[in-house]
Design a protein around this motif. Structure first.
Motif, mmCIF file in Angstrom:
data_model
loop_
_atom_site.group_PDB
_atom_site.id
_atom_site.type_symbol
_atom_site.label_atom_id
_atom_site.label_comp_id
_atom_site.label_asym_id
_atom_site.label_seq_id
_atom_site.Cartn_x
_atom_site.Cartn_y
_atom_site.Cartn_z
ATOM 1 N N TYR A 50 0.836 -1.205 0.000
ATOM 2 C CA TYR A 50 0.000 0.000 0.000
ATOM 3 C C TYR A 50 0.869 1.252 0.000
ATOM 4 O O TYR A 50 0.646 2.192 -0.774
ATOM 5 N N PHE A 51 1.883 1.291 0.864
ATOM 6 C CA PHE A 51 2.736 2.477 0.955
ATOM 7 C C PHE A 51 3.664 2.583 -0.254
ATOM 8 O O PHE A 51 4.025 3.684 -0.671
ATOM 9 N N ARG A 101 -2.812 -3.835 -3.462
ATOM 10 C CA ARG A 101 -2.509 -2.776 -2.488
ATOM 11 C C ARG A 101 -1.643 -1.694 -3.126
ATOM 12 O O ARG A 101 -1.760 -0.514 -2.784
ATOM 13 N N ILE A 102 -0.758 -2.088 -4.038
ATOM 14 C CA ILE A 102 0.047 -1.085 -4.739
ATOM 15 C C ILE A 102 -0.859 -0.171 -5.563
ATOM 16 O O ILE A 102 -0.722 1.066 -5.528
ATOM 17 N N VAL A 103 -1.814 -0.766 -6.269
ATOM 18 C CA VAL A 103 -2.754 0.037 -7.058
ATOM 19 C C VAL A 103 -3.584 0.934 -6.140
ATOM 20 O O VAL A 103 -3.793 2.123 -6.425
ATOM 21 N N GLY A 105 -2.829 2.138 -3.148
ATOM 22 C CA GLY A 105 -2.014 3.248 -2.656
ATOM 23 C C GLY A 105 -1.816 4.327 -3.703
ATOM 24 O O GLY A 105 -1.871 5.518 -3.403
ATOM 25 N N ALA A 106 -1.594 3.914 -4.951
ATOM 26 C CA ALA A 106 -1.365 4.882 -6.034
ATOM 27 C C ALA A 106 -2.599 5.741 -6.289
ATOM 28 O O ALA A 106 -2.506 6.971 -6.402
ATOM 29 N N VAL A 107 -3.774 5.106 -6.376
ATOM 30 C CA VAL A 107 -4.966 5.903 -6.702
ATOM 31 C C VAL A 107 -5.410 6.752 -5.510
ATOM 32 O O VAL A 107 -5.918 7.866 -5.688
ATOM 33 N N LEU A 108 -5.185 6.263 -4.283
ATOM 34 C CA LEU A 108 -5.605 7.047 -3.120
ATOM 35 C C LEU A 108 -4.765 8.306 -2.963
ATOM 36 O O LEU A 108 -5.290 9.357 -2.591
ATOM 37 N N ALA A 337 6.729 2.181 4.185
ATOM 38 C CA ALA A 337 6.745 1.022 3.289
ATOM 39 C C ALA A 337 7.601 -0.102 3.857
ATOM 40 O O ALA A 337 7.287 -1.286 3.697
ATOM 41 N N ALA A 338 8.689 0.264 4.547
ATOM 42 C CA ALA A 338 9.579 -0.755 5.109
ATOM 43 C C ALA A 338 9.051 -1.324 6.423
ATOM 44 O O ALA A 338 9.260 -2.507 6.719
#
Length: 435
Positions: A50-51, A101-103, A105-108, A337-338
Motif C-alpha cells: 500500500y505504501f 494494495r500497490i494500485v 495506494g497509487a490511486v488514493l 513502506a519498510a
C-alpha cells in the motif's frame, strides 16, 4: 464555523466517505489475512504494498491532473479504487493482494492530492488554518469511526468488502456534483535529501523512523490484536482508541514544542512512546489495559511526525517549505513502506508481542538521536531567528502543506519567541502539514 464549512462541504464529505472506505479496508485486509492463515511476514508485505503504491501515485498524480482535470481524475481513481476493493474479496491470494494494495495506494494518493489542492484553492489565505483544522478533524474522525464498521459482519464474509467499495464509490457523488471551479496544478520543486539532513537531522530521523513505526501500526496492529485473542469488534476498538489518542494529544504536544526546543520535545515524546510500548510488552494482555496503553502510545506516536516537520520548518525559508516538506514526507513514506515488512517478519519468528518491541525500538532510536543532538555544540545550521507555530498535520500528500497560511498569527509567533523557550533553534516560516 458553518460559513467556513459550507463552501467546501462537498470536498469534506467526499474525503470523509473515501476515508471511511479506505480506513475500513486497511484493517479488514489484515484481519482477513489472519483468518486465511497468512503468516505475519506475508501480511506485513501486503501492507507495505500500500505504501509502495503511494510512491507511484506521488509521481504520476500531477501529470494525470494536468491531462484530464480534477473531477475526471477523481472519478477515474475512485472507480479504480472501488473495483480494486471488490477484487480483494474475489482474488484471495497474497501475491494478488500485494499488487492490488500497490494500485490502491497509487490511486488514493491521487485522490488526496485532488481534494487537498482543491481545498487550498477554494480557501482564502486568512482562513486556511481554520479549514485545515477542520480537514484534520474530518480525516482522523473518519478513520477512527471507520474501524467500528468491522462490527457489522465477519471479515470472512463479502459484506464488509462490499461496504468499503460502496463508500469509496459514493465519495464520487459530492465531488462530481460540486460547482466549484477546478484549481490549477502547481509544480512541486525537488529538495535535496543531503541538504535536508544538513539543515535538520533530527527532523529527518523523526520523520523516517516515525514512518517505520506508523506503517507497522496501520498494517499490523489488527493482526496483533487478532493474535492475542481479540475478536473483530475488540480490534476495531483498539484501532479507534489509538487514533483518538493520537488526535487528542497531537495539538497540546505541538503547542508545547512552540515554547521549547523541539529536539527536546521530540526526544521526550519518543521516549514516552517507547516506554508505553515496553509496558504493553511486559504487562498482561488485558483488553482494557491494552486499549488504554495503546491510546497513550498513539498520543505520542501520532505527534512525532508533525513536531518533526515543525522543527524542519524552523530552519527553512518560506519558499523552501513545500519542497522540503515534500522530501520529508517522502522519507516518512519510505519508512512506512519498510515498517510492516520488517515488523511482520519479526512477529512471524518471535510472536505478536514483537510488534510492541518494534514500536519501542523505533521510538527509542528517535529519542536517543534527539538527545544526542542536544549534546553537540550548536552549529550555524541550528540557529534560527524565530520559531514557526505548530500546526497538527495529516500524512497524505505534499499538497496539504499548501493549505496552511503563509504566516501564523502574530500572537503565536510572539509566544514562540518568548524567553520561556529553552534557547533552542528558532526560525521563520510556518508549521507542519501532512499526516
Amino acid at each position: 464555523m458553518l460559513p467556513l464549512i459550507v463552501p467546501v462541504g462537498s470536498l469534506l464529505l467526499g474525503v470523509s466517505l473515501l476515508l471511511f472506505g479506505s480506513g475500513l479496508l486497511n484493517t479488514l485486509l489484515a484481519l482477513r489475512g489472519g483468518m486465511e492463515g497468512y503468516s505475519d511476514s506475508l501480511i506485513g508485505y501486503i501492507s507495505s504494498g500500500y505504501f509502495a503504491g503511494f510512491f507511484v501515485g506521488f509521481y504520476i498524480g500531477l501529470p494525470i491532473l494536468r491531462r484530464i482535470g480534477h473531477i475526471r481524475a477523481f472519478a477515474l481513481c475512485a472507480a479504480i479504487a472501488a473495483a480494486v476493493v471488490l477484487l480483494h474479496s474475489l482474488l484471495v491470494n497474497p501475491v494478488a493482494w500485494i499488487l492490488l494494495r500497490i494500485v490502491t495506494g497509487a490511486v488514493l494518493v491521487i485522490l488526496y492530492t485532488i481534494i487537498e489542492s482543491w481545498l487550498n484553492n477554494q480557501t482564502p489565505p486568512q482562513q486556511r488554518g481554520q479549514v485545515f483544522a477542520i480537514y484534520m478533524a474530518v480525516n482522523l474522525g473518519s478513520l477512527a469511526l471507520a474501524q467500528q464498521l468491522l462490527q457489522l459482519d465477519s471479515p470472512a464474509n463479502f459484506t464488509l468488502f462490499a461496504l468499503a467499495a460502496m463508500l469509496v464509490c459514493i465519495s464520487l457523488v459530492p465531488i462530481t456534483w460540486t460547482r466549484l471551479a477546478q484549481p490549477s496544478v502547481a509544480e512541486v520543486k525537488r529538495f535535496s535529501l543531503r541538504k535536508l539532513v544538513k539543515l535538520a537531522p533530527v527532523a529527518v530521523a523523526g520523520g523516517a523512523l516515525s514512518g517505520i513505526a506508523m506503517g507497522a501500526f496501520w498494517g499490523l496492529t489488527p493482526v496483533f490484536g487478532q493474535r492475542i485473542g481479540f475478536d473483530s469488534g475488540q480490534v476495531a476498538m483498539l484501532m479507534s482508541a489509538t487514533i483518538i489518542g493520537g488526535a487528542i494529544c497531537q495539538y497540546p504536544l505541538g503547542r508545547y514544542s512552540d515554547r521549547h526546543d523541539r529536539r527536546r520535545v521530540l526526544g521526550i515524546t519518543a521516549a514516552a512512546g517507547a516506554a508505553v510500548a515496553l509496558l504493553l510488552f511486559l504487562l498482561p494482555s488485558s483488553y482494557w489495559l491494552v486499549l488504554l496503553l495503546m491510546a497513550i502510545w498513539g498520543g505520542a506516536a501520532f505527534a512525532i511526525y508533525p513536531v518533526s516537520v515543525a522543527h524542519l520548518v524552523d530552519h527553512l525559508e518560506t519558499g523552501d517549505i513545500l519542497p522540503a516538506g515534500s522530501a520529508l514526507l517522502l522519507l516518512h513514506g519510505m519508512g512506512a513502506a519498510a515498517g510492516p515488512a520488517i515488523a511482520g517478519t519479526l512477529m512471524e519468528f518471535t510472536g505478536p508481542l514483537a510488534l510492541l518491541l518494534f514500536f519501542m525500538l523505533a521510538h527509542a532510536l528517535i529519542a536517543a538521536y534527539a538527545f544526542y543532538a542536544l549534546q553537540r555544540p550548536q552549529t550555524q545550521a541550528d540557529e534560527i531567528e524565530s520559531a514557526a507555530p505548530f500546526v497538527p498535520m495529516v500524512r497524505t500528500t505534499p499538497t496539504a502543506l499548501e493549505m496552511l497560511p503563509e504566516e501564523g498569527p502574530e500572537e503565536d509567533i510572539d509566544m514562540a519567541q518568548s524567553p520561556e523557550r529553552d534557547k533552542p533553534p528558532e526560525s521563520p516560516s510556518s508549521p507542519d502539514r501532512y499526516g
